[in-house]
Write a protein that holds these residues in place. Structure first.
Motif, PDB file in Angstrom:
ATOM      1  N   ARG A   1       0.757  -1.086  -0.016  1.00 58.83           N
ATOM      2  CA  ARG A   1       0.149  -0.059   0.048  1.00 58.83           C
ATOM      3  C   ARG A   1       0.887   1.244   0.045  1.00 58.83           C
ATOM      4  O   ARG A   1       0.775   1.911  -0.892  1.00 58.83           O
ATOM      5  CB  ARG A   1      -0.868   0.160   1.215  1.00 58.83           C
ATOM      6  CG  ARG A   1      -2.099   0.765   1.073  1.00 58.83           C
ATOM      7  CD  ARG A   1      -3.054   0.942   2.453  1.00 58.83           C
ATOM      8  NE  ARG A   1      -3.610  -0.265   2.871  1.00 58.83           N
ATOM      9  CZ  ARG A   1      -4.865  -0.732   2.207  1.00 58.83           C
ATOM     10  NH1 ARG A   1      -5.432   0.109   1.375  1.00 58.83           N
ATOM     11  NH2 ARG A   1      -5.520  -1.695   2.654  1.00 58.83           N
TER      12      ARG A   1
ATOM     13  N   ARG B   1      -2.885  -2.658  -5.898  1.00 57.83           N
ATOM     14  CA  ARG B   1      -1.691  -2.500  -5.080  1.00 57.83           C
ATOM     15  C   ARG B   1      -0.427  -2.180  -5.629  1.00 57.83           C
ATOM     16  O   ARG B   1      -0.220  -2.556  -6.763  1.00 57.83           O
ATOM     17  CB  ARG B   1      -1.568  -3.644  -3.954  1.00 57.83           C
ATOM     18  CG  ARG B   1      -2.785  -3.818  -3.058  1.00 57.83           C
ATOM     19  CD  ARG B   1      -2.799  -2.592  -1.874  1.00 57.83           C
ATOM     20  NE  ARG B   1      -3.698  -2.817  -1.066  1.00 57.83           N
ATOM     21  CZ  ARG B   1      -3.878  -3.244   0.192  1.00 57.83           C
ATOM     22  NH1 ARG B   1      -2.897  -4.034   0.423  1.00 57.83           N
ATOM     23  NH2 ARG B   1      -4.820  -3.561   0.919  1.00 57.83           N
TER      24      ARG B   1
ATOM     25  N   SER C   1       3.089 -10.241  -1.357  1.00 53.73           N
ATOM     26  CA  SER C   1       1.933  -9.827  -0.484  1.00 53.73           C
ATOM     27  C   SER C   1       1.093 -11.202   0.220  1.00 53.73           C
ATOM     28  O   SER C   1       1.848 -11.925   0.821  1.00 53.73           O
ATOM     29  CB  SER C   1       0.848  -9.249  -1.633  1.00 53.73           C
ATOM     30  OG  SER C   1      -0.403  -8.636  -0.922  1.00 53.73           O
ATOM     31  N   MET C   2      -0.080 -11.057   0.081  1.00 54.49           N
ATOM     32  CA  MET C   2      -0.692 -12.255   0.600  1.00 54.49           C
ATOM     33  C   MET C   2      -0.569 -13.516   0.209  1.00 54.49           C
ATOM     34  O   MET C   2      -1.079 -14.646   0.917  1.00 54.49           O
ATOM     35  CB  MET C   2      -2.358 -11.986   0.610  1.00 54.49           C
ATOM     36  CG  MET C   2      -3.188 -12.258   1.804  1.00 54.49           C
ATOM     37  SD  MET C   2      -4.894 -12.480   1.544  1.00 54.49           S
ATOM     38  CE  MET C   2      -4.916 -10.730   2.280  1.00 54.49           C
TER      39      MET C   2
ATOM     40  N   ASP D   1      -0.390  -7.673   4.465  1.00 56.35           N
ATOM     41  CA  ASP D   1      -1.345  -8.207   3.873  1.00 56.35           C
ATOM     42  C   ASP D   1      -1.720  -9.515   4.268  1.00 56.35           C
ATOM     43  O   ASP D   1      -1.132 -10.484   3.931  1.00 56.35           O
ATOM     44  CB  ASP D   1      -1.216  -8.141   2.405  1.00 56.35           C
ATOM     45  CG  ASP D   1      -0.818  -6.828   1.735  1.00 56.35           C
ATOM     46  OD1 ASP D   1      -1.437  -5.882   2.348  1.00 56.35           O
ATOM     47  OD2 ASP D   1      -0.249  -6.652   0.675  1.00 56.35           O
TER      48      ASP D   1
END
Ligand code: SF4
Length: 469
Positions: A68, A402, A407-408, A415
């Protein structure tokens, strides 16, 4: 004598046979990132060793970057420390770093190919399991541990056991709404998560040959999830066309010379294999994992397995997965409510993945109870997607757009899943706790299926959504 691509590349890079039967193999390209390299550099320093071939090593940052707000210093002190350590280490060793300001940063397995660093006939190593991705180009690419990262930094070599080769022919045409992700999930479901132990997987057949390089990367990426040490596809005109003009690929006449050599680095037509498997592409349907390893999957219109459906030896694993996920054997997967939709990762965070997902969400909106995010695999993917207006398609539909990173997929940044959330994810692992919450639940599927789940708020068949059913 006829040889497979694996044998050709292996022999071309073998330095010597070690007394323990392993081969000392020269590594053409070493990719490093912030997670598995700091200890390796520490070990190097402790022994007074130096990086042997800094020009054959390329660094980037991917796992820990916030998606972010990427301004430095990062709010997460540990992430800032890890990136600072990498920066110090590469500066001290004279290694090229593709950092956040480079315009070329991204997941290590996305940027290698898109820059043209990944080339046929190469040996590639990286301290990350999904290094097998690079095999899509006819490279032999190994995911390695931290002590091996040290070895490659110090010697540009790896000590490796010989591998058997299993050829997996995927024949026929994929149906509508069926993607490379479904093909590799099918292969892992059929052969098992340990079926590839001791093997290199060679993917072939007309369905593979028709695939774009992005799709081939998705296939090779998840070889490791099937237990294979490496996965590869013989290079062809699709490979060469992809590489032509890439910044770090050979240019001009050097490219033509390279193509002539690359054409020779493929399995001979009469090569022999240790095993062969054939998969019928037309029979594959959109696939969703329901359990805690990537082999535990069903077609979207199937029901979850029950204890009685599996061999006695597999019952404990089945029951463990059902209990963890909170599902009942025999229940349909379709209609499973989701809380989170994640589009990204080195499996499915490329431009073509985002295009397919955008096709599904265009003109639709994310279900009110779902938080949805798109994390491009690299800064280049993000910029290309923005040039096409895909960012607007996603944000208008209610997705977060993003910055690039892992990340996730692994949740080494902010995240993360919370509590028992269920995530429709285009990533590659559904292990317990993988997405940041020890009790979070991951359903792996293709990007189009993730997009469809995001707008429906539950697992749906993307083919029905596309047809307005
Ligand atoms: S996207 Fe996921 S699997 Fe790929 S390198 Fe990052 S953490 Fe590993």
């Amino acid at each position: 004598m006829s040889q497979t691509l694996l044998q050709k590349v292996w022999n071309a890079h073998a330095v010597r046979r070690l007394p323990n039967g392993q081969t000392q193999l020269f590594v053409g390209l070493h990719l490093i990132h912030e997670v598995t390299s700091p200890q390796a550099f520490d070990m190097l320093r402790a022994r007074g060793w130096h990086v042997r071939y800094p020009e054959r090593t390329v660094a980037t940052v991917d796992h820990i970057v916030p998606t972010r707000d990427q301004r430095r210093p990062f709010l997460d002190v540990m992430a800032e420390d890890m990136l600072s350590a990498l920066e110090r280490n590469v500066r001290g060793a004279g290694i090229e770093m593709l950092d956040l300001s480079s315009g070329s940063q991204g997941i290590v397995h996305v940027i290698g190919p898109e820059l043209g660093l990944t080339q046929p006939g190469m040996t590639i190593a990286c301290g990350d399991s999904h290094t097998s991705t690079h095999g899509a180009f006819g490279a032999v690419a190994f995911g390695i541990g931290t002590s091996q990262v040290r070895d490659v930094l110090a010697s540009q070599c790896l000590a490796l056991d010989p591998l058997k080769v299993r050829r997996i022919d995927v024949r026929g045409r994929l149906g509508e709404g069926v993607y490379a992700k479904d093909v590799i999930l099918e292969i892992i479901r059929r052969l098992g998560v340990n079926g590839g132990v001791g093997y290199a997987y060679e993917y072939a057949g007309d369905a593979i040959e028709r695939m774009s390089m992005d799709e081939r990367m998705t296939i090779c990426n998840m070889s490791i999830e099937g237990g294979a040490r490496v996965g590869y596809i013989n290079p062809d005109d699709t490979t060469f066309d992809y590489l032509r003009g890439r910044r770090r690929a050979p240019q001009g006449e050097a490219f033509d010379r390279a193509v002539a050599w690359w054409r020779s680095m493929r399995s001979d037509a009469d090569a022999t294999y240790d095993d062969r498997v054939t998969i019928d592409a037309a029979a594959i349907r959109p696939t969703v994992t329901w359990g805690i390893n990537p082999g535990q999957s069903v077609y979207v219109d199937e029901r979850l397995p029950k204890s009685g459906d599996v061999e006695p030896a597999d019952r404990a694993a089945l029951d463990e997965a059902l209990v963890f996920m909170g599902w009942t054997g025999g229940a349909p997967i379709k209609g499973t409510k989701i809380d989170v939709a994640f589009l990204g990762s080195c499996t499915n965070g490329r431009l073509s993945d985002l295009r397919e997902a955008a096709r599904v969400v265009r003109g639709r909106h994310v279900a009110p109870h779902v938080r949805a995010m798109v994390v491009p695999g690299s800064q280049s993917v993000r910029m290309a997607a923005e040039r096409e207006g895909l960012d607007r398609v996603f944000t208008e539909a209610g997705f977060d757009w993003r910055g690039a990173g892992c990340s996730m997929c692994l949740a080494m940044n902010q995240d993360r899943l919370e509590g028992r959330e269920v995530c429709a994810s285009s990533s590659n692992r559904n292990f317990k706790g993988r997405q940041g919450s020890p009790t979070g639940r991951t359903l792996l599927m293709s990007p189009a299926m993730v997009a469809a789940a995001a707008v429906a708020g539950e697992v749906v068949d993307v083919r029905e959504l596309a047809n307005g059913r």
